[in-house]
Motif scaffolding. Structure first.
Motif, short mmCIF file in Angstrom:
data_model
loop_
_atom_site.label_atom_id
_atom_site.label_comp_id
_atom_site.label_asym_id
_atom_site.label_seq_id
_atom_site.Cartn_x
_atom_site.Cartn_y
_atom_site.Cartn_z
N LEU A 1 0.83 -1.20 0.00
CA LEU A 1 0.00 0.00 0.00
C LEU A 1 0.87 1.25 0.00
O LEU A 1 0.61 2.21 -0.75
CB LEU A 1 -0.94 0.01 1.20
N GLU A 2 1.91 1.26 0.81
CA GLU A 2 2.82 2.41 0.85
C GLU A 2 3.53 2.60 -0.49
O GLU A 2 3.72 3.73 -0.94
CB GLU A 2 3.84 2.24 1.99
N GLU A 3 3.91 1.50 -1.13
CA GLU A 3 4.54 1.59 -2.45
C GLU A 3 3.57 2.17 -3.47
O GLU A 3 3.96 3.02 -4.30
CB GLU A 3 5.02 0.21 -2.90
N LEU A 4 2.31 1.74 -3.42
CA LEU A 4 1.30 2.27 -4.33
C LEU A 4 1.04 3.75 -4.08
O LEU A 4 0.88 4.53 -5.03
CB LEU A 4 0.00 1.48 -4.22
N LYS A 5 1.01 4.16 -2.83
CA LYS A 5 0.84 5.58 -2.50
C LYS A 5 2.00 6.40 -3.05
O LYS A 5 1.80 7.50 -3.57
CB LYS A 5 0.74 5.78 -0.99
N SER A 6 3.20 5.86 -2.93
CA SER A 6 4.38 6.56 -3.44
C SER A 6 4.30 6.71 -4.95
O SER A 6 4.58 7.78 -5.51
CB SER A 6 5.65 5.80 -3.04
N ILE A 7 3.89 5.66 -5.63
CA ILE A 7 3.75 5.72 -7.10
C ILE A 7 2.67 6.72 -7.47
O ILE A 7 2.85 7.52 -8.40
CB ILE A 7 3.43 4.31 -7.66
N GLU A 8 1.56 6.71 -6.75
CA GLU A 8 0.47 7.65 -7.02
C GLU A 8 0.94 9.09 -6.84
O GLU A 8 0.64 9.95 -7.67
CB GLU A 8 -0.71 7.36 -6.10
#
Length: 140
Positions: free
Chosen positions: A122-129
């Protein structure tokens, strides 16, 4: 705490042990280990098995495995003997509780690992977003 002298007292012993604070628990555990080392009796074995199943610190899993070994060896040594049926049934009941607790602990550990992995993703996806939504990043 006085050691249990009968099967009925052993059944009650679990509730008394569960109410001990950590210092008294450790003292009782040491006394039970010493008693089992001296006598090796079925009562001292069951007492130690119950104590090993009641600790809640970081060594709980190793104590549960030790308790499991004590109970399994008693059941295996007993075989088809009829003279200790009550203690055999009690040992099998404790062993079932022990194994179920270990299974639930393993499931809990697995769930915690899966939760940590999901949180990391989830944190990785937030960073990509955030990178995709940031002006000047070449995507706008």
């Amino acid at each position: 705490m006085n050691p249990p002298e009968s099967l009925v007292e052993l059944m009650d012993y679990n509730a008394r042990v569960a109410a001990l604070d950590s210092a008294n628990y450790q003292q009782e555990l040491n006394a039970a280990r010493a008693d089992f080392g001296r006598s090796g009796s079925k009562k001292s074995r069951m007492r130690l098995a119950i104590l090993l199943m009641n600790g809640s610190d970081g060594d709980a899993m190793s104590r549960f495995r030790e308790s499991e070994d004590l109970l399994k060896s008693y059941i295996d040594d007993q075989g088809f003997a009829f003279f200790d049926r009550d203690y055999g049934a009690f040992a099998r009941m404790l062993l079932t509780i022990n194994q179920e607790w270990q299974r639930m602990q393993n499931q809990l550990i697995t769930a915690r690992v899966e939760t940590q992995n999901a949180h990391k993703k989830l944190e990785e996806l937030k960073s990509i977003e955030m990178q995709l939504n940031h002006p000047g990043n070449g995507y706008h």
